[in-house]
Design an enzyme around this catalytic site. Structure first.
Site, PDB file in Angstrom:
ATOM      1  N   SER A   1     -10.309  -1.041   6.878  1.00 42.56           N
ATOM      2  CA  SER A   1      -9.730  -0.770   5.561  1.00 42.56           C
ATOM      3  C   SER A   1      -8.988  -1.940   4.931  1.00 42.56           C
ATOM      4  O   SER A   1      -8.546  -1.849   3.789  1.00 42.56           O
ATOM      5  CB  SER A   1      -8.793   0.441   5.645  1.00 42.56           C
ATOM      6  OG  SER A   1      -9.541   1.626   5.806  1.00 42.56           O
TER       7      SER A   1
ATOM      8  N   SER B   1      -9.754   1.676   2.776  1.00 39.50           N
ATOM      9  CA  SER B   1      -8.882   2.513   1.971  1.00 39.50           C
ATOM     10  C   SER B   1      -7.806   1.742   1.221  1.00 39.50           C
ATOM     11  O   SER B   1      -7.183   2.267   0.298  1.00 39.50           O
ATOM     12  CB  SER B   1      -8.199   3.542   2.877  1.00 39.50           C
ATOM     13  OG  SER B   1      -7.343   2.892   3.811  1.00 39.50           O
TER      14      SER B   1
ATOM     15  N   LYS C   1       0.842  -1.199   0.000  1.00 41.17           N
ATOM     16  CA  LYS C   1       0.000   0.000   0.000  1.00 41.17           C
ATOM     17  C   LYS C   1       0.876   1.248   0.000  1.00 41.17           C
ATOM     18  O   LYS C   1       1.894   1.306   0.701  1.00 41.17           O
ATOM     19  CB  LYS C   1      -0.909  -0.020   1.229  1.00 41.17           C
ATOM     20  CG  LYS C   1      -1.917   1.123   1.297  1.00 41.17           C
ATOM     21  CD  LYS C   1      -2.785   0.982   2.554  1.00 41.17           C
ATOM     22  CE  LYS C   1      -3.822   2.095   2.632  1.00 41.17           C
ATOM     23  NZ  LYS C   1      -4.675   1.963   3.850  1.00 41.17           N
TER      24      LYS C   1
END
Length: 481
Positions: A189, A165, A90
């Site tokens: 998330s 996210s 990420k």
């Protein structure tokens, strides 16, 4: 002589896109194929699936160079557990020599000088950083929409959100671009996009995995974690990140003697009819597999308390956390500069809830109550639920619905009730509030071929037991329901 995984290039690419971390690590160790061959196939998959917008940055030359180095190291006798396995990261994690944007436009040229703790751990184990996954700006959102880099699309239906996210990480695993990818989980998330994209998503006990070098939201709630194709892959990566040895105890393959709990008043109140029906099918499958599944009630105050407390901490701690992260890591931007460039909707949220001047800024007294009264009460309610039921784990639908349509995520229906994207985290929020470990595993697809996840939560610190239980649940093939 190197053995080939498939006989021709096109089928070989498909084969590589389907294997998981543990399988890839074993195949590389056995000499079934070269790390360079594997990396080339995954890079091709990334090019073919670029419309998903799962990645912000992929340095193809660096990936191939790292794969060649892994092949050379293996020839020289190296046997690191993840040697030559490419993994997604990420873009909230610092990566030495590879740009890290945090999903915002004013950091498009930032290249860190050091790695986040998790990245260091996987590199030490021989893994290759394949690229940086797209995310909601500053990890602030649940749908996968990023202003500078675009909306991450759900691999199962491009008109649907991926969840967020950690949107790009989930999409990249679901699309077969990488066998696993790292994300972050503050209110859901990891688990939310895992459910919506049909992959496994593991959130460790808060504090179990390193969080250094990862852009924060809340020091109380944040945890790093991983998406993968199987629970076995999550278990292997957990061992690498925490530097623990594999379990030597033998576990039965079935679920005899295992006791699960479910709490319909708290987790099934507002879910789509199809989701509720599928969850009931899973309960039947668990019972057929030998498990005891008992109904519990976590209390009338539980859901509202967990929701309010979690969101209060989430917003109240953001500014201080980001300011400290930028300062401690020598990042040449400021909180104010990031705020100035946020997309309009997110900027408005920060204006009211994150800035100390905001109309909904949490007072010091309310913040203190959330930390010292409300959060401990949520933890007590969970502890009482586990103790009174004798259950080792709590099961629930990870999300109350399948992925909403892109463009309609701010107003859609769940069980006839109008909601916004925030409802996607209704079921993941309580475990975040209490800091419990949780894992979402696929429980098949519903209408329009959209996946949905089963979440399993366990008491704090029981991560290894949770992973063992999840392996045994996964063995029931609930993903094919």
């Amino acid at each position: 002589m190197q053995k080939e995984i498939k006989s021709d290039r096109s089928s070989q690419g498909r084969g590589f896109a389907e294997i998981g971390v543990a399988q890839a690590a074993r195949a590389l160790s056995d000499g079934a194929f070269l790390a360079e061959t594997y990396a080339e196939a995954l890079l091709q998959q990334a090019r073919e699936r670029s419309e998903l917008k799962a990645f912000i940055t992929v340095d193809e030359e660096a990936v191939i160079a790292a794969a060649r180095a892994a092949d050379k190291a293996r020839s020289a006798g190296a046997s690191d557990p993840l040697l030559g396995v490419p993994l997604g990261v990420k873009d909230s994690y610092l990566t030495s020599g590879l740009r890290t944007t945090l999903g915002v436009s004013n950091l498009t040229g930032f290249v860190p000088a050091h790695d986040a703790g998790v990245v260091s751990a996987i590199k030490d184990a021989g893994a290759i950083v394949f690229g940086k996954n797209n995310l909601v700006e500053m990890s602030f959102g649940l749908t996968g929409d990023n202003g500078p880099n675009g909306q991450v699309k759900n691999p199962h239906a491009h008109n649907r959100v991926s969840g967020g996210s950690s949107s790009g990480s989930a999409a990249a695993v679901a699309a077969g671009i990488v066998p696993a990818a790292f994300g972050g989980d503050t209110i859901g998330s990891i688990r939310v996009p895992a459910s919506l994209c049909g992959v496994v998503g593991f959130k460790p006990t808060t504090g179990r995995w390193p969080r250094d070098g990862v852009a924060p939201i809340s020091h109380v709630l944040d945890t790093t974690g991983v998406f993968a194709r199987s629970v076995e892959d999550c278990e292997l990566i957990d061992q690498v990140v925490t530097k623990t040895s594999p379990s030597t105890s033998s576990e039965p393959a079935d679920l005899k003697g295992v006791r699960f709990a479910y709490a319909p008043k708290q987790y099934l109140d507002v879910v789509d009819i199809e989701v509720g029906a599928r969850f009931n099918e899973v309960i039947r499958r668990l019972r057929d597999g030998g498990a005891k599944v008992v109904e519990i009630d976590l209390g009338d105050e539980f859901s509202a308390l967990a929701n309010t407390t979690t969101w209060n901490l989430f917003f109240r701690e953001t500014r201080e956390a980001i300011v400290g992260f930028l300062r401690d890591n020598g990042i040449s931007t400021s909180f104010d500069e990031i705020y100035k460039d946020l997309k309009p909707g997110l900027k408005e949220v920060w204006q009211h809830l994150v800035l100390p001047t905001g109309s909904k800024w949490l007072t010091p007294e309310a913040y203190e109550k959330a930390l010292k009264v409300d959060r401990p009460q949520i933890q007590r309610l969970f502890a009482d639920g586990f103790a009174k039921s004798g259950a080792e784990a709590l099961i629930l639908p990870t999300t109350p619905c399948t992925a909403p349509e892109i463009g309609k995520e701010n107003e859609f229906l769940i069980a006839g009730k109008q909601v916004t994207f925030a409802a996607l985290a209704n079921n993941t929020i309580p475990a975040s509030a209490a800091g419990l470990p949780g894992i979402s595993i696929p429980m098949g697809k519903l209408s329009e071929n959209l996946p949905i996840g089963l979440e399993i939560d366990a008491p704090s610190g029981s991560d290894r037991r949770l992973l063992t239980l999840a392996l045994r649940v996964e063995a029931l093939s609930i993903s094919s329901l």
